[in-house]
Design an enzyme around this catalytic site. Structure first.
Site, PDB file in Angstrom:
ATOM      1  N   LYS A  38      14.964 -80.035 -21.123  1.00  0.00           N
ATOM      2  CA  LYS A  38      13.846 -79.156 -21.439  1.00  0.00           C
ATOM      3  C   LYS A  38      12.508 -79.799 -21.084  1.00  0.00           C
ATOM      4  CE  LYS A  38      12.942 -76.182 -25.151  1.00  0.00           C
ATOM      5  NZ  LYS A  38      13.145 -75.529 -26.436  1.00  0.00           N
ATOM      6  N   LYS A  71      16.263 -86.980 -35.625  1.00  0.00           N
ATOM      7  CA  LYS A  71      14.947 -87.570 -35.876  1.00  0.00           C
ATOM      8  C   LYS A  71      14.999 -88.750 -36.823  1.00  0.00           C
ATOM      9  CE  LYS A  71      11.731 -83.886 -34.759  1.00  0.00           C
ATOM     10  NZ  LYS A  71      10.575 -83.094 -35.224  1.00  0.00           N
ATOM     11  N   LYS A 106       6.783 -82.423 -24.212  1.00  0.00           N
ATOM     12  CA  LYS A 106       5.548 -83.196 -24.261  1.00  0.00           C
ATOM     13  C   LYS A 106       5.835 -84.681 -24.418  1.00  0.00           C
ATOM     14  CE  LYS A 106       4.731 -83.386 -29.162  1.00  0.00           C
ATOM     15  NZ  LYS A 106       5.806 -82.609 -29.776  1.00  0.00           N
TER      16      LYS A 106
END
Ligand code: TRP
Length: 343
Positions: A202, A119, A205
């Site tokens: 996966k 991140k 969103k």
């Protein structure tokens, strides 16, 4: 093995960052409901709004996403009477214990976290300090309840190991046996929902293609269309699970069917083995619509009643604090903070 000294208690959290999808439902919410319904645990479920702000959130969106996630929990079957349902920021002991853990955990531990590295990317200097300390807050979420079991996805395993390290170092440094070593309950491959466009990734969103996921707010037509267009190979379905090994897209659709139907994969394949996707997909679509439509309808009803949601969260916070306030006080006592005296 869990330590008999501690009440069996489940804690888990989800970030309120918008767009609940089938992966959240099967991978998290449905498992949370199962653990609640088993009756073997006290269950605490949390919208981790303090974690969400480790990267910038538009205040209006955050508020909306928190309420929507709460509605999603309830619509999926979390009963706010039987479980404690909270948003993290309303239970101040999470952040307070996180500060203590910031002083227990080492910079090196945090720096080794894969999620931090991913991140923060190439420009770690510009990442927030909160993003770096994220796992310390997560450890506090869990340990402020003395939670013994934490259901999470595979990607959170490292953070749970760190939680155990923090608990162990605290216990060791202060010569106590105060925090439990929490058991991770890692999501199995069967409930890991993959993208409808790429069976090796996966469902997420943040995937730019909306075709890759089924949102909990999708209507029946949209769900059916996405399943019809889901990527597959051209072989018929195998009759045994072994036959899914090198067929990630096929395996994903079968897993989704099995999870939605609450049936083992073997039974699903016994029924559909040898049949083509053109027959399987409409049945999967019907099942998905049948399962998800009542949930999205209940979510919509709750979202029209924000006051009801807010009251549920306030009541959850009050119940949570009956657990967290004494744990924080005891922690402070252990580390030498002078406490309140009746005057
Ligand atoms: N980090 C978790 C995730 O992104 C969310 C989370 C925060 C959590 N605190 C937690 C999960 C405590 C389990 C327990 O999925």
């Amino acid at each position: 093995m869990s330590d008999p000294k501690f009440t069996p208690r489940v804690f888990s959290g989800i970030q309120p960052s918008g767009n609940l999808h089938l992966g959240n439902y099967l991978g998290a919410l449905k498992r949370f409901v199962d653990m609640q319904d088993q009756g073997a645990f006290e269950t605490v479920y949390c919208m981790v709004d303090l974690h969400a702000i480790t990267v910038w959130q538009e205040p209006r969106d955050l508020r909306h996403a928190t309420r929507e996630l709460c509605a999603g929990f309830i619509a999926a079957g979390i009963d706010p009477e039987r479980s404690i349902l909270i948003n993290q920021s309303q239970v101040p002991e999470h952040a307070q214990l996180a500060w203590v853990f910031n002083c227990v955990a080492r910079m090196g531990w945090m720096g080794r976290m894969t999620q931090w590295k991913e991140k923060s990317g190439r420009n770690a200097e510009a990442a927030s300090l909160g993003l770096f300390a994220y796992p310390s807050l997560m450890a506090a979420d869990i340990l402020v309840y003395h939670a013994t079991h934490v259901p999470v996805g595979e990607d959170q395993k490292q953070h749970l190991e760190l939680t155990r390290d923090i608990a162990a170092k605290f216990n060791h440094d202060y010569g106590v046996d105060f925090f439990p070593l929490t058991e991770p309950v890692i999501e199995g491959a069967a409930t890991r929902v993959m993208s409808l466009r790429d069976g090796s990734r996966k469902m997420s969103k943040s995937d730019p293609s909306d075709q890759s996921r089924i949102n909990m707010s999708d209507d029946a037509d949209t769900i059916a269309r996405k399943i019809r267009r889901a990527r597959t190979d051209s072989e018929p379905l195998p009759s045994e699970a072994r036959g899914l090994e090198h067929r990630p897209e096929a395996r994903n659709l079968v897993n989704i069917y099995a999870a939605l139907a609450d049936r083992p994969v073997d039974r699903v394949l016994a029924e559909f083995g040898g049949r083509p996707f053109s027959e399987f997909k409409p049945q999967l679509a019907d099942l998905a619509v049948a399962r998800l439509a009542p949930i999205s309808a209940e979510m919509a009803r709750l979202m029209d009643n924000e006051d009801e949601i807010d009251r549920i969260l306030s009541r959850g916070a009050a119940r949570a604090r009956e657990i967290t306030a004494p744990v924080l006080r005891a922690t402070y006592d252990i580390i030498g903070m002078v406490g309140p005296k009746r005057i």
